[in-house]
Scaffold this motif. Structure first.
Motif, short mmCIF file in Angstrom:
data_model
loop_
_atom_site.label_atom_id
_atom_site.label_comp_id
_atom_site.label_asym_id
_atom_site.label_seq_id
_atom_site.Cartn_x
_atom_site.Cartn_y
_atom_site.Cartn_z
N ALA A 351 0.84 -1.21 0.00
CA ALA A 351 0.00 0.00 0.00
C ALA A 351 0.87 1.26 0.00
O ALA A 351 2.08 1.20 0.21
N ASP A 352 0.20 2.38 -0.25
CA ASP A 352 0.89 3.66 -0.32
C ASP A 352 1.08 4.22 1.10
O ASP A 352 0.19 4.84 1.66
N HIS A 353 2.26 3.99 1.68
CA HIS A 353 2.47 4.40 3.08
C HIS A 353 2.64 5.90 3.25
O HIS A 353 2.56 6.41 4.35
N GLY A 354 2.88 6.56 2.15
CA GLY A 354 3.10 8.01 2.25
C GLY A 354 1.81 8.80 2.11
O GLY A 354 1.82 10.02 2.19
N PHE A 355 0.66 8.09 1.93
CA PHE A 355 -0.60 8.80 1.61
C PHE A 355 -0.96 9.85 2.66
O PHE A 355 -1.19 11.01 2.35
N MET A 356 -1.01 9.43 3.93
CA MET A 356 -1.46 10.36 4.97
C MET A 356 -0.50 11.55 5.07
O MET A 356 -0.93 12.69 5.20
N GLU A 357 0.80 11.27 4.96
CA GLU A 357 1.76 12.38 5.05
C GLU A 357 1.58 13.33 3.86
O GLU A 357 1.60 14.54 4.01
N ARG A 358 1.34 12.72 2.68
CA ARG A 358 1.13 13.56 1.49
C ARG A 358 -0.13 14.40 1.64
O ARG A 358 -0.17 15.56 1.25
N MET A 359 -1.17 13.82 2.25
CA MET A 359 -2.43 14.55 2.39
C MET A 359 -2.24 15.82 3.23
O MET A 359 -2.97 16.78 3.09
N ARG A 360 -1.22 15.81 4.10
CA ARG A 360 -0.98 17.02 4.92
C ARG A 360 -0.59 18.22 4.07
O ARG A 360 -0.79 19.34 4.46
N ARG A 361 0.00 17.93 2.90
CA ARG A 361 0.41 19.06 2.05
C ARG A 361 -0.82 19.77 1.46
O ARG A 361 -0.72 20.86 0.92
N TYR A 362 -1.98 19.13 1.58
CA TYR A 362 -3.22 19.71 1.05
C TYR A 362 -3.97 20.50 2.12
O TYR A 362 -5.01 21.08 1.86
N MET A 363 -3.43 20.47 3.34
CA MET A 363 -4.09 21.23 4.42
C MET A 363 -3.56 22.66 4.42
O MET A 363 -2.44 22.90 3.98
N PRO A 364 -4.35 23.59 4.99
CA PRO A 364 -3.79 24.92 5.19
C PRO A 364 -2.50 24.80 6.01
O PRO A 364 -2.44 24.02 6.95
N GLY A 365 -1.47 25.56 5.60
CA GLY A 365 -0.15 25.42 6.21
C GLY A 365 -0.16 25.48 7.73
O GLY A 365 0.55 24.73 8.40
N LYS A 366 -0.99 26.37 8.28
CA LYS A 366 -0.99 26.52 9.74
C LYS A 366 -1.52 25.25 10.42
O LYS A 366 -1.07 24.87 11.49
N HIS A 367 -2.48 24.62 9.80
CA HIS A 367 -3.02 23.38 10.38
C HIS A 367 -1.97 22.26 10.32
O HIS A 367 -1.85 21.45 11.23
N ARG A 368 -1.23 22.27 9.22
CA ARG A 368 -0.17 21.27 9.11
C ARG A 368 0.89 21.50 10.20
O ARG A 368 1.38 20.56 10.83
N GLU A 369 1.20 22.79 10.45
CA GLU A 369 2.19 23.09 11.51
C GLU A 369 1.65 22.67 12.87
O GLU A 369 2.39 22.20 13.74
N TYR A 370 0.35 22.85 13.07
CA TYR A 370 -0.26 22.41 14.34
C TYR A 370 -0.04 20.91 14.53
O TYR A 370 0.37 20.46 15.60
N LEU A 371 -0.27 20.16 13.46
CA LEU A 371 -0.08 18.70 13.55
C LEU A 371 1.38 18.36 13.83
O LEU A 371 1.68 17.48 14.63
N SER A 372 2.29 19.08 13.18
CA SER A 372 3.71 18.82 13.44
C SER A 372 4.04 19.09 14.89
O SER A 372 4.81 18.36 15.51
#
Ligand code: HEM
Length: 478
Positions: A351-372
């Motif tokens: 399976a595509d193990h990078g899918f969830m990480e890649r999906m983060r690039r589609y989030m607003p940048g600030k939300h992605r930073e929150y997750l980080s």
């Protein structure tokens, strides 16, 4: 009055004392609140204490300089049809569609930098442009040769890329554009809630599409309590004392309830959004540049250097920051980096193990930073539960709830996508020519390999791998 009689009895007094002490303890935590995420509060990441990843108010309209975009979006409403749809109703809209696309091509290229000082206006620009791109691309009548790449005109491509770079988000229609930013308040004097919001833009104009967005929004709003639980956990001054451990245990119990609710919300879509309508009339509008799989024609963003490197998949609830926050909190290892049991199956490995990480690039940048910042917590709850016998079961219960959610979601995704891919688009208004049916079925199925998600991935492998990765977090098996 006898003062002795109005004083609480000793056990009652003790209880009152405890309540007071606990509330003092909680307020100390709340005062420290929100200095936990690398020194920032969730608000610094545009995460609202009441509405989570939704803005508290609808996005404001763009200033007049940008009327041409807002007008184009308003004019498209209900007047465009899918380019692959050859039903009578769809054909009747073709002439308007051709003129609308010509107008888009002739629009000047506007500079978005004047909007960048205002987050909501930048988001609005992304929202309007991203909707225009998908309306433009998917209303183009299918040609006999669907290996031709689609050209997205400069007037949309350049400003969308510019504002997306500013927002730190993919320059394409995302979950935020279809759900987080696509609503207005029914009663503007009341706060945002699922009953006080209505969706503004629809591709198909169907109630089914509205219900699809509504279910996603409901899940997202239910997730706000989950964000509070995570924040409370990260705000605990220490996690070794009994009071903290019993709070964590209680909160893990609350988490089970929230995850079960989200699971129910996903299933509640069944009577409200017809799978056939979803597959044939709604989902095609969502497709991104890579929906046809590897080797399929890609979109060309005119005027953009290196457009091949852009993230241009279609929107997916896989981009929901609530779901990512949950995975991060419970430490679900989608990338198979940890040694956990049961070992990944050969299907899991494919399976595509990078899918969830890649999906983060589609989030607003600030939300992605929150997750980080959540991921960078110095005290993962899974580790705490591993070393604290009383937390093992509550933690595992939360993981099991998430696994149940993914099992239910697989059933829904299979019904709405895999099963429907074997049906015909016959229920569209009018009687579609059999040549069209053949072409559509061919383009959706044969020669393209496995059924794909809007994110261009192999659907069932991906979803099962996510479910199995969740299960692997269980402490009782490790
Ligand atoms: C009719 C309803 C739904 C259908 C047909 C559906 C379908 C899909 C599909 C096809 C994928 C594969 C990834 C991709 O898009 O490329 C996916 C992923 C995902 N969907 Fe849904 N979905 C539905 C509703 C929801 C809702 C309401 C949520 C709520 C949050 C949700 C959460 C997710 C998540 C988190 C993923 C990423 C994979 C995972 O975490 O297992 N979905 N969905």
């Amino acid at each position: 009055m006898d003062i002795i009689n109005v004083l609480p009895s000793p056990p009652q007094f003790f209880r009152l004392f405890l309540t007071l002490a606990l509330s003092l303890f909680n307020s100390t935590i709340n005062a420290r609140h929100r200095k936990t995420l690398a020194g920032h509060s969730p608000a610094a990441f545009d995460v609202d204490s009441r509405t989570g990843f939704f803005p508290r108010q609808p996005l404001p309209k763009l200033p007049h300089t940008f009327d041409i975009w807002e007008d184009a979006l308003r004019n498209a409403d209900g007047n465009l049809s899918l380019g692959e749809d050859e039903s009578e109703t769809a054909l009747a809209k073709r002439e308007f569609g051709a003129r609308w696309r010509e107008t888009i091509q002739s629009l000047p290229v506007l500079d978005t930098s004047v909007l960048h000082t205002n987050l909501r206006l930048s988001q609005r620009a992304h929202y309007v442009l991203a909707w225009l791109v998908n309306l433009y691309v998917h209303s183009i009548p299918s040609s006999s040769d669907d290996s031709d790449p689609v050209h997205v005109p400069k007037s949309l491509a350049l400003p969308l890329v510019q504002v997306s770079r500013h927002l730190g988000c993919a320059p394409v229609l995302t979950f935020a554009d279809t759900v987080l930013w696509n609503w207005e308040l029914i009663d503007p004097d009341q706060p945002l809630s699922i009953d006080n919001m209505q969706f503004v833009n629809l591709f198909s104009g169907t109630e089914d599409e509205k219900s699809f967005y509504q279910a996603s929004a409901k899940a997202e709003l239910r997730g706000v309590e989950l964000l509070r639980i995570i924040d409370d956990y990260n705000s605990l001054p220490n996690i070794t004392d009994l009071t903290s451990i019993s709070k964590v245990s209680r909160d893990l119990g609350r988490l089970v309830g929230i995850i079960d609710d989200i699971s129910e919300i996903i299933q509640s879509i069944r009577p409200l959004c017809d799978p056939h309508v979803f597959y044939w009339d709604i989902r095609p509008w969502f497709e991104g540049s890579d929906a046809k799989g590897p080797g399929g024609p890609r979109w060309i963003y005119e005027g953009v250097d290196d457009f091949e490197k852009l993230d241009l998949s279609g929107p997916s609830a896989g981009q929901s920051s609530v779901m990512h926050a949950l995975d991060i909190f419970l430490d679900v290892d989608h990338k198979l980096r940890q040694r956990r049991y049961p070992a990944p199956s050969s299907e899991n490995k494919r399976a595509d193990h990078g899918f969830m990480e890649r999906m983060r690039r589609y989030m607003p940048g600030k939300h992605r930073e929150y997750l980080s910042s959540l991921a960078a917590t110095p005290r993962p709850i899974r580790q705490l539960a591993q070393s604290t016998p009383t937390l093992r079961e509550p933690y595992d219960n939360a993981v099991l709830a998430l696994k149940r959610l993914r099992d239910n979601h697989i059933r829904i995704a299979c019904l709405y996508v895999v099963t429907m891919s074997r049906t015909e688009p016959g229920a569209r208004g009018g009687c579609p020519a059999s040549a069209m049916i053949d072409r559509l079925r061919e383009s959706r199925l044969s020669g393209r390999g496995p059924v794909r998600g809007t994110g261009g991935n192999e659907l069932s492998l991906l979803l099962k791998a996510g479910r199995d990765a969740t299960r692997r977090a269980l402490l009782k098996d490790n």
